[in-house]
Design a protein around this motif. Structure first.
Motif, mmCIF file in Angstrom:
data_model
loop_
_atom_site.group_PDB
_atom_site.id
_atom_site.type_symbol
_atom_site.label_atom_id
_atom_site.label_comp_id
_atom_site.label_asym_id
_atom_site.label_seq_id
_atom_site.Cartn_x
_atom_site.Cartn_y
_atom_site.Cartn_z
ATOM 1 N N HIS A 157 44.968 -0.641 -48.222
ATOM 2 C CA HIS A 157 45.315 -1.768 -49.094
ATOM 3 C C HIS A 157 44.349 -2.941 -48.953
ATOM 4 N N GLY A 158 43.230 -2.734 -48.266
ATOM 5 C CA GLY A 158 42.222 -3.782 -48.162
ATOM 6 C C GLY A 158 42.634 -4.970 -47.317
ATOM 7 N N VAL A 159 43.506 -4.734 -46.338
ATOM 8 C CA VAL A 159 43.995 -5.800 -45.462
ATOM 9 C C VAL A 159 43.173 -5.805 -44.180
ATOM 10 N N ARG A 160 42.699 -6.968 -43.768
ATOM 11 C CA ARG A 160 41.875 -7.074 -42.567
ATOM 12 C C ARG A 160 42.702 -6.784 -41.319
ATOM 13 N N THR A 161 42.227 -5.881 -40.466
ATOM 14 C CA THR A 161 42.909 -5.506 -39.237
ATOM 15 C C THR A 161 42.191 -6.110 -38.040
ATOM 16 N N VAL A 162 42.952 -6.822 -37.214
ATOM 17 C CA VAL A 162 42.445 -7.420 -35.982
ATOM 18 C C VAL A 162 43.139 -6.710 -34.821
ATOM 19 N N LEU A 163 42.364 -6.035 -33.983
ATOM 20 C CA LEU A 163 42.917 -5.247 -32.880
ATOM 21 C C LEU A 163 42.550 -5.868 -31.541
ATOM 22 N N THR A 164 43.575 -6.182 -30.751
ATOM 23 C CA THR A 164 43.386 -6.587 -29.354
ATOM 24 C C THR A 164 43.541 -5.336 -28.493
ATOM 25 N N PRO A 165 42.472 -4.852 -27.851
ATOM 26 C CA PRO A 165 42.535 -3.576 -27.128
ATOM 27 C C PRO A 165 43.100 -3.741 -25.718
ATOM 28 N N ALA A 166 44.356 -4.168 -25.661
ATOM 29 C CA ALA A 166 45.014 -4.419 -24.376
ATOM 30 C C ALA A 166 46.414 -3.829 -24.401
ATOM 31 N N PRO A 167 46.808 -3.172 -23.285
ATOM 32 C CA PRO A 167 46.050 -2.943 -22.063
ATOM 33 C C PRO A 167 44.789 -2.111 -22.327
ATOM 34 N N ALA A 168 43.738 -2.396 -21.555
ATOM 35 C CA ALA A 168 42.453 -1.720 -21.753
ATOM 36 C C ALA A 168 42.599 -0.218 -21.573
ATOM 37 N N GLN A 169 42.050 0.540 -22.501
ATOM 38 C CA GLN A 169 42.140 1.996 -22.466
ATOM 39 C C GLN A 169 41.133 2.581 -23.442
ATOM 40 N N HIS A 170 40.948 3.880 -23.370
ATOM 41 C CA HIS A 170 40.088 4.551 -24.343
ATOM 42 C C HIS A 170 40.699 4.421 -25.728
ATOM 43 N N HIS A 187 36.915 -8.335 -19.686
ATOM 44 C CA HIS A 187 37.259 -7.171 -18.874
ATOM 45 C C HIS A 187 37.522 -5.951 -19.761
ATOM 46 N N GLU A 188 38.210 -6.167 -20.874
ATOM 47 C CA GLU A 188 38.462 -5.071 -21.802
ATOM 48 C C GLU A 188 37.165 -4.593 -22.444
ATOM 49 N N ALA A 189 36.272 -5.530 -22.758
ATOM 50 C CA ALA A 189 34.967 -5.145 -23.316
ATOM 51 C C ALA A 189 34.187 -4.298 -22.326
ATOM 52 N N ALA A 190 34.270 -4.651 -21.036
ATOM 53 C CA ALA A 190 33.582 -3.870 -20.013
ATOM 54 C C ALA A 190 34.172 -2.472 -19.902
ATOM 55 N N THR A 191 35.493 -2.375 -19.988
ATOM 56 C CA THR A 191 36.140 -1.066 -19.933
ATOM 57 C C THR A 191 35.705 -0.193 -21.105
ATOM 58 N N LEU A 192 35.600 -0.789 -22.288
ATOM 59 C CA LEU A 192 35.258 -0.035 -23.486
ATOM 60 C C LEU A 192 33.787 0.395 -23.517
ATOM 61 N N THR A 193 32.913 -0.416 -22.910
ATOM 62 C CA THR A 193 31.472 -0.167 -23.041
ATOM 63 C C THR A 193 30.800 0.264 -21.739
ATOM 64 N N GLY A 194 31.420 -0.019 -20.603
ATOM 65 C CA GLY A 194 30.761 0.210 -19.331
ATOM 66 C C GLY A 194 29.761 -0.871 -18.961
ATOM 67 N N ILE A 195 29.651 -1.919 -19.770
ATOM 68 C CA ILE A 195 28.719 -3.024 -19.521
ATOM 69 C C ILE A 195 29.503 -4.166 -18.887
ATOM 70 N N THR A 196 29.192 -4.497 -17.650
ATOM 71 C CA THR A 196 30.053 -5.413 -16.901
ATOM 72 C C THR A 196 29.544 -6.847 -16.788
ATOM 73 N N ASP A 197 28.276 -7.091 -17.056
ATOM 74 C CA ASP A 197 27.727 -8.417 -16.755
ATOM 75 C C ASP A 197 26.960 -9.042 -17.909
ATOM 76 N N ASP A 198 27.104 -8.506 -19.097
ATOM 77 C CA ASP A 198 26.353 -9.030 -20.245
ATOM 78 C C ASP A 198 27.205 -8.901 -21.501
ATOM 79 N N PRO A 199 27.982 -9.949 -21.852
ATOM 80 C CA PRO A 199 28.858 -9.851 -23.027
ATOM 81 C C PRO A 199 28.098 -9.651 -24.331
ATOM 82 N N HIS A 200 26.888 -10.186 -24.422
ATOM 83 C CA HIS A 200 26.106 -9.972 -25.645
ATOM 84 C C HIS A 200 25.764 -8.487 -25.808
#
Length: 310
Positions: A157-170, A187-200
């Motif tokens: 229906h063309g509705v914008r979806t905003v997802l908070t991936p918490a609790p962190a998981q695959h 912390h969730e971004a690190a779990t999803l990407t494996g990148i722990t020290d560079d948010p960019h």
């Protein structure tokens, strides 16, 4: 005048059982708390309350039990102006979150899903409600099947979806494919990407799966990234935190309202950060969430820089 946005929220409703302590216990240790409170919460309900207090028309889809916790959660949502017509009542006990808050405002949480675990798909009326909204807010304290069904309905229906991936998981590829804006903390971004020290770098990695990302960075503010655009970094207000529980949900609900109103991204991030900063100065989750006038006043204060959405 900007029309009032309609935000649909599909997610959890929990009763937060909160113990306040000088410091959190280590494994095998018992400590004495100074206070205990039962506070309506759950990431879905929290985001619904935040969006409603920020000025949106909000509808909540989820489930509570027939117990006293379920009745109180429904009443709290309605008191905040959230429509609960599609909040189901089921025989399973209402979900709970067992929270320890220390003197520095930090927290640790154990969630028992309860009734939230029954939200495995859409019921009659859910899709029509989602279709009528400007945005759909999702989190992961309900089964992934339920979140995926809602995200797919929003995409149809063309509705914008905003997802908070918490609790962190695959995250299932199908859910990411139906997500417009992914909103993890660092912390969730690190779990999803494996990148722990560079948010960019984490944001760039996530953009291979979703078109827009906002990573919240605690006292350093928030980072927005989108395909084909320069990233935007916005500092958060400087505050002394009392309780960070629900700050991320405050940010999410308020950001959804700001974006639905068509605000430029830097303004939307500043407004959401201001709301989160107000919330951490008060105890509790939904109880701490500010109203629109408070957010406007905080966001308009040029002296408030460098603090925290959690």
């Amino acid at each position: 005048m900007t029309p009032t946005p309609h935000i649909a929220v599909l997610g959890s409703a929990n009763m937060d059982l909160v113990a306040y302590v000088t410091r959190a216990p280590r494994r095998g240790e018992t400590v004495t708390g100074r206070e205990f409170r039962t506070i309506p919460g759950g990431k879905g309900a929290n985001q619904a309350v935040a969006a409603a207090r920020a000025g949106a028309t909000v509808s909540m889809i989820g489930a509570v039990g027939t117990d006293v916790f379920g009745a109180r959660l429904r009443s709290t949502l309605e008191h905040s102006g959230v429509d609960t017509d599609l909040l189901r009542t089921v025989e399973t006990p209402t979900g709970t979150a067992h929270i320890v808050v220390d003197d520095e405002g930090g927290n640790s949480i154990v969630v028992v899903p309860g009734a939230n675990g029954t939200v495995k798909g859409l019921t009659p009326g859910d899709e029509a409600l989602i279709a009528s909204a400007n945005a759909l807010l999702l989190q992961l304290e309900i089964p992934a099947k339920g979140a995926l069904a809602a995200a797919r309905a929003a995409r149809r229906h063309g509705v914008r979806t905003v997802l908070t991936p918490a609790p962190a998981q695959h995250l299932p590829d199908e859910l990411l494919a139906a997500t417009d804006l992914l909103l993890p903390n660092e912390h969730e971004a690190a779990t999803l990407t494996g990148i722990t020290d560079d948010p960019h770098a984490a944001a760039r990695s996530l953009l291979s799966q979703v078109p827009e990302v906002v990573i919240t960075l605690g006292s350093r503010g928030s980072l927005y990234a989108a395909r084909g655009a320069e990233p935007v970094m916005v500092p958060a207000p400087r505050v002394t935190a009392v309780d960070t529980t629900g700050a991320g949900d405050t940010f999410a609900g308020t950001l959804a309202v700001a974006l639905a109103e068509g605000r430029p991204v830097p303004d939307a991030l500043t407004w959401a950060s201001s709301a989160a900063a107000l919330s951490v100065q008060r105890p509790g989750a939904s109880a701490s969430m500010p109203y629109r006038k408070e957010i406007d006043a905080r966001a308009a204060d040029p002296a408030t820089t460098n603090g925290a959405p959690a």
